[in-house]
Design a protein around this motif. Sequence first.
Motif, PDB file in Angstrom:
ATOM      1  N   LEU A 175      82.275   0.615 -22.518  1.00  4.57           N
ATOM      2  CA  LEU A 175      81.211  -0.390 -22.473  1.00  4.57           C
ATOM      3  C   LEU A 175      79.920   0.236 -22.968  1.00  4.57           C
ATOM      4  N   ARG A 176      79.087  -0.601 -23.561  1.00  5.42           N
ATOM      5  CA  ARG A 176      77.797  -0.130 -24.059  1.00  5.42           C
ATOM      6  C   ARG A 176      76.834   0.027 -22.884  1.00  5.42           C
ATOM      7  N   ALA A 177      76.195   1.186 -22.804  1.00  6.97           N
ATOM      8  CA  ALA A 177      75.231   1.452 -21.732  1.00  6.97           C
ATOM      9  C   ALA A 177      73.952   0.661 -21.979  1.00  6.97           C
ATOM     10  N   GLU A 178      73.489   0.005 -20.943  1.00  8.58           N
ATOM     11  CA  GLU A 178      72.264  -0.779 -21.034  1.00  8.58           C
ATOM     12  C   GLU A 178      71.292  -0.323 -19.942  1.00  8.58           C
ATOM     13  N   VAL A 179      70.086  -0.015 -20.347  1.00  3.96           N
ATOM     14  CA  VAL A 179      69.051   0.459 -19.424  1.00  3.96           C
ATOM     15  C   VAL A 179      67.876  -0.492 -19.504  1.00  3.96           C
ATOM     16  N   TYR A 180      67.441  -0.979 -18.360  1.00  2.00           N
ATOM     17  CA  TYR A 180      66.293  -1.881 -18.309  1.00  2.00           C
ATOM     18  C   TYR A 180      65.058  -1.079 -17.929  1.00  2.00           C
TER      19      TYR A 180
END
Length: 291
Positions: A175-180
């Motif tokens: 899965l693509r890592a997503e950082v907010y």
Amino acid sequence: MSHADEAHGAPPAPADAALAAPATDSTPDTVDGIAFARLYGEPLFKLPTDLYIPPDALEVFLETFEGPLDLLLYLIRKQNFNVLDIPMADVTVQYLGYVDQLRQTNLELASEYLLMAAMLIEIKSRMLLPVKKADSGEEAEDPRAELVRRLLEYEQMKLAAQRIDQLPQLGRDFLRAEVYIEQSITPRFPDVNSEDLRAAWADVIKRAKLVQHHKISREELSVREHMSSILRQLQNARFVEFSDLFDTSKGVPVVVVNFIAVLELCRETLVEITQAEPFAPIYVRLAYLPA
């Protein structure tokens, strides 16, 4: 139990009592055969008469093929036949057997397989005919050559597709890592700590020592006067760089008093010391008075 015991009302023997009321269910799992299923824990030996089962409900596909070439390649590889020398008789019989089963269930799907079956029968019939040499004297082409070429190309594409499918895929293998990152609307400047102020002061002292005066004189320096001078200097500009507040040409004593005056102004909250970002130049400005 004897008739005398029944007459006198004697209790039944333990073995007879167990037969009269068994503690567990003694119904056998199978009776002259194998039970179809269990219904509420009880074996079911025949299907109910009021139970409707659709014809396709118990249909199971053990082998699925993507097309006629896939089926033909499967029959050849399963029996270790040489793809360059296909025994057309055996392969055609096995292929037609599969097509007959397919026609009984799905005639629409069988149409494509029937076309390949016709081609196999044609190749088989051409192989039964005597071989005639061409007019040029060369031997006639093998009737299986075109089929072999298509099978080899299909096998290459199928193996390439399998290798591509083994590569990691987004959503299946990772899965693509997503950082907010929360961003504030109003910019907040970093605070100036004592270490930054000490480094700026050390740089001022270093430059002040480059200008040396050999004239020896005693001069009384007033911190209040330097404080007033700094305030007047800040009134004419919105921001003044920290190093511009010091006149290094007047010597180290004047620079020291000037620095003490800046610290006094900060202590009395008359000026503010700030910088735009870490390691950026330090600026001094007048403190904004609350309304």
